[in-house]
Write an enzyme that holds these catalytic residues in place. Structure first.
Site, PDB file in Angstrom:
ATOM      1  N   PRO A 130       0.821  -1.221   0.000  1.00  0.00           N
ATOM      2  CA  PRO A 130       0.000   0.000   0.000  1.00  0.00           C
ATOM      3  C   PRO A 130       0.856   1.272   0.000  1.00  0.00           C
ATOM      4  CG  PRO A 130      -0.860  -1.596   1.584  1.00  0.00           C
ATOM      5  CD  PRO A 130       0.412  -2.180   1.051  1.00  0.00           C
ATOM      6  N   SER A 134       5.669   2.013  -7.127  1.00  0.00           N
ATOM      7  CA  SER A 134       6.822   2.308  -7.988  1.00  0.00           C
ATOM      8  C   SER A 134       8.112   2.282  -7.173  1.00  0.00           C
ATOM      9  CB  SER A 134       6.668   3.704  -8.614  1.00  0.00           C
ATOM     10  OG  SER A 134       5.439   3.802  -9.286  1.00  0.00           O
ATOM     11  N   ILE A 159      -2.032  -7.938  -5.838  1.00  0.00           N
ATOM     12  CA  ILE A 159      -1.294  -9.148  -6.206  1.00  0.00           C
ATOM     13  C   ILE A 159      -2.144 -10.064  -7.094  1.00  0.00           C
ATOM     14  CG2 ILE A 159       0.057 -11.105  -5.340  1.00  0.00           C
ATOM     15  CD1 ILE A 159       1.097  -8.122  -4.716  1.00  0.00           C
ATOM     16  N   GLU A 243       9.434  -9.639 -17.384  1.00  0.00           N
ATOM     17  CA  GLU A 243       8.055  -9.243 -17.061  1.00  0.00           C
ATOM     18  C   GLU A 243       7.594  -8.119 -18.006  1.00  0.00           C
ATOM     19  OE1 GLU A 243       7.282  -8.793 -12.917  1.00  0.00           O
ATOM     20  OE2 GLU A 243       5.589  -7.448 -13.226  1.00  0.00           O
ATOM     21  N   ARG A 244       8.483  -7.142 -18.213  1.00  0.00           N
ATOM     22  CA  ARG A 244       8.105  -6.006 -19.071  1.00  0.00           C
ATOM     23  C   ARG A 244       7.969  -6.420 -20.529  1.00  0.00           C
ATOM     24  NH1 ARG A 244      11.727  -2.070 -15.295  1.00  0.00           N
ATOM     25  NH2 ARG A 244      10.077  -1.956 -13.743  1.00  0.00           N
ATOM     26  N   GLN A 337     -14.507   3.674 -30.764  1.00  0.00           N
ATOM     27  CA  GLN A 337     -15.234   4.763 -31.418  1.00  0.00           C
ATOM     28  C   GLN A 337     -15.924   4.275 -32.695  1.00  0.00           C
ATOM     29  OE1 GLN A 337     -15.673   7.717 -30.206  1.00  0.00           O
ATOM     30  NE2 GLN A 337     -16.599   8.757 -31.956  1.00  0.00           N
ATOM     31  N   LEU A 338     -15.300   3.336 -33.384  1.00  0.00           N
ATOM     32  CA  LEU A 338     -15.833   2.868 -34.667  1.00  0.00           C
ATOM     33  C   LEU A 338     -17.041   1.949 -34.509  1.00  0.00           C
ATOM     34  CD1 LEU A 338     -12.395   2.408 -36.447  1.00  0.00           C
ATOM     35  CD2 LEU A 338     -14.033   4.270 -36.723  1.00  0.00           C
TER      36      LEU A 338
END
Ligand SMILES: Cc1cc2nc3c(=O)[nH]c(=O)nc-3n(C[C@H](O)[C@H](O)[C@H](O)COP(=O)(O)OP(=O)(O)OC[C@H]3O[C@@H](n4cnc5c(N)ncnc54)[C@H](O)[C@@H]3O)c2cc1C
Length: 390
Positions: A130, A134, A159, A243-244, A337-338
Site C-alpha cells: 500500500p 513504484s 497481487i 516481465e516487461r 469509437q468505430l
C-alpha cells in the site's frame, strides 16, 4: 509482421495452441469474466499440453524451448479477449516462477516447479505494498529470522493470483537498515498460518483475482529463501525485464485483436448506404493504427531476439513496455469509437478490451517509471550492468 527467426515448428506450435484456445479457453472466457474466477481445471489442461513450462528445463517437466515459443504463447493468449485470463497465465510462467527457477534451492524447485508446470499449482509475485508501488526500495514488510524460520509481518496489494493462487514469491525486508540491499525474496504458501487475502474489485481484468495480502507473524522456513539474503532487489530488477517484455507483447497483441475485431464489425455495419469500411476517413484511421502496431511490433520482436540471445536489455525492454502499452490504450480507444454506441455495450468485446487494456501502462512499472529508466540511461549515461549478461 513476422519475426524473422520463426521456423515452421514455431508456426505449428502457434496453430496447435490456437486450436487449444478455441476449444478449451474461448468458450469459457465469458463465464470466468462474469464470475471473477478462472476454473482451475484449465491450468491442468494447459499443463498436460506442456503450455505451462515452455521455457523450463525438462528435469522439472518443462519443454525447454526457445523464447519465440513464449512470445507466441503471450500473443495467442492475448487474442482470447480476456486480459484477466491472460495475465494470470503470464504471471505464473513469466513473472513469478522464474525467480524460483533462477534462485530457488534444488529442494524448493523439486517441490514446486513440477507442480506449476503440470498446472497443479498457481503462483504469484508479491512486491507492491500500500505504501510502496513504484518505489520498491521502500517496502515495509519485514522478515525477522529466528533459528530456522523467518517471521513475516506486513501487507501487499494488487497481487495477481493472490486470492486463488497457491504461493507467492514475496519481497520482504530482512534488514530494514540497508535499504534496497536489505530486500530478500521468500516463497510464502497461501495457506500458511497468518496469511490473509482480500479480493479487490477492479475496472478490468475481471477474470483474474487481484488481492490485498496481510502477513501476521507468518512462520516461513529459512529454506524458502530464494538465493541470498539481501539480494532480492537485484533479482527483481533482473526479472523485471522479462516481465516487461511479456507485458509489452500482451499489450500489443490486445491492440491487434481489437483492430481485427473492429475490421469485422466495419465489414458488416452500414450507414448512409455504405459499409463502414468504405468510408475513406475511417479507412485511414485503420491504416494509421495498423502502421503504428506494425512498427511497434518490429521493435518488440527485436526485444524478443535480445531475450533469446540472453541479453540484459533494460533500455529496450523499458521502451517496448512503454510504447506498446501506451499505443494499445490509444488503439483500443479509437477502435471503440468505430462501433458507435454498440462499443459501449457489453454485447461487444471491444468494451471489455477497453477496460482491460488500460492497466497496461500501470503494471510492471508505470509509463512514468519506464521514462525514468530510459532518461537515466539516455541522459545520465547509466548502464545497468551489462556484465550481468548471461
Ligand atoms: C490489476 C493490477 C495487477 C497488479 N499485479 C501485481 C502483482 O501481481 N504483483 C505486484 O507486486 N504488483 C502488482 N500490481 C501493482 C503495480 O505494479 C503497481 O500498481 C505499480 O507499480 C504502480 O505502483 P502504485 O500503484 O503504488 O502507484 P504509485 O507508485 O503511487 O504511482 C502513482 C503515480 O505516480 C507516478 N510516479 C511514481 N513515482 C514517480 C517518479 N519517480 N517519477 C514520475 N512519476 C512517478 C506513477 O507513474 C503513477 O502515475 C498490479 C497492479 C494492478 C492495477
Amino acid at each position: 509482421m513476422q519475426a524473422t527467426l520463426l521456423t515452421d515448428e514455431h508456426q505449428t506450435f502457434r496453430e496447435t495452441l490456437r486450436a487449444f484456445i478455441r476449444k478449451e479457453i474461448a468458450p469459457y472466457v465469458d463465464q470466468w469474466e462474469k464470475e471473477g474466477q478462472i476454473d482451475r481445471s484449465i491450468w491442468k489442461k494447459m499443463g498436460e499440453m506442456g503450455f505451462m513450462g515452455l521455457n523450463y528445463p525438462e528435469a522439472y517437466g518443462g519443454l525447454d524451448l526457445d523464447f519465440y515459443y513464449s512470445m507466441i504463447f503471450c500473443e495467442e493468449l492475448s487474442y482470447c479477449y480476456s486480459g484477466g485470463f491472460t495475465i494470470s497465465a503470464l504471471v505464473i510462467q513469466y513473472m513469478s516462477a522464474p525467480y524460483l527457477l533462477k534462485y530457488g534451492s534444488s529442494a524448493l524447485k523439486e517441490r514446486y516447479l513440477p507442480s506449476i508446470i503440470a498446472g497443479d499449482l498457481v503462483s504469484a509475485v508479491a512486491i507492491t505494498e500500500p505504501g510502496a508501488g513504484s518505489d520498491v526500495k521502500n517496502i515495509k514488510t519485514t522478515a525477522v529470522r529466528l533459528g530456522d524460520y523467518y517471521y513475516v509481518n506486513g501487507s501487499k496489494t494488487f497481487i495477481t493470483n493472490g486470492y486463488y493462487g497457491d504461493f507467492f514469491i514475496t519481497a520482504v525486508k530482512t534488514d530494514p537498515s540497508k535499504g534496497s540491499k536489505g530486500i530478500s525474496l521468500l516463497l510464502i504458501d497461501r495457506d500458511a498460518v497468518g496469511v490473509q487475502a482480500n479480493k479487490l474489485s477492479k475496472l478490468g481484468w475481471h477474470a483474474s483475482d487481484t488481492a490485498e495480502l496481510s502477513f501476521d507473524e507468518v512462520e516461513v522456513p529459512v529454506a524458502n529463501l530464494l538465493g541470498e539474503e539481501g539480494a532480492g532487489f537485484q533479482y527483481l530488477m533482473d526479472g523485471l525485464q522479462l516481465e516487461r517484455l511479456t507485458a509489452a507483447i500482451h499489450s500489443l497483441a490486445t491492440a491487434e485483436s481489437a483492430l481485427r475485431y473492429t475490421l469485422d464489425y466495419m465489414e458488416n455495419r452500414e450507414t448512409f448506404g455504405k459499409k463502414l469500411q468504405e468510408f475513406q476517413a475511417l479507412r485511414h484511421r485503420i491504416a494509421t493504427m495498423s502502421a503504428e502496431i506494425e512498427t511497434t511490433k518490429a521493435f518488440v520482436y527485436h526485444c524478443c531476439d535480445l531475450q533469446q540471445w540472453g541479453r540484459y536489455a533494460v533500455k529496450e525492454c523499458s521502451i517496448a513496455k512503454l510504447q506498446a502499452s501506451e499505443l494499445a490504450v490509444g488503439v483500443v480507444n479509437r477502435c471503440l469509437q468505430l462501433f458507435g454506441g454498440y462499443g459501449f455495450t457489453e454485447d461487444y468485446k471491444i468494451a471489455r478490451l477497453y477496460r482491460d487494456v488500460r492497466v497496461g501502462t500501470l503494471i510492471a512499472g508505470t509509463s512514468e517509471i519506464m521514462l525514468e529508466i530510459i532518461a537515466k540511461m539516455v541522459i545520465d549515461g547509466v548502464d545497468y550492468d551489462r556484465a550481468k549478461e548471461r
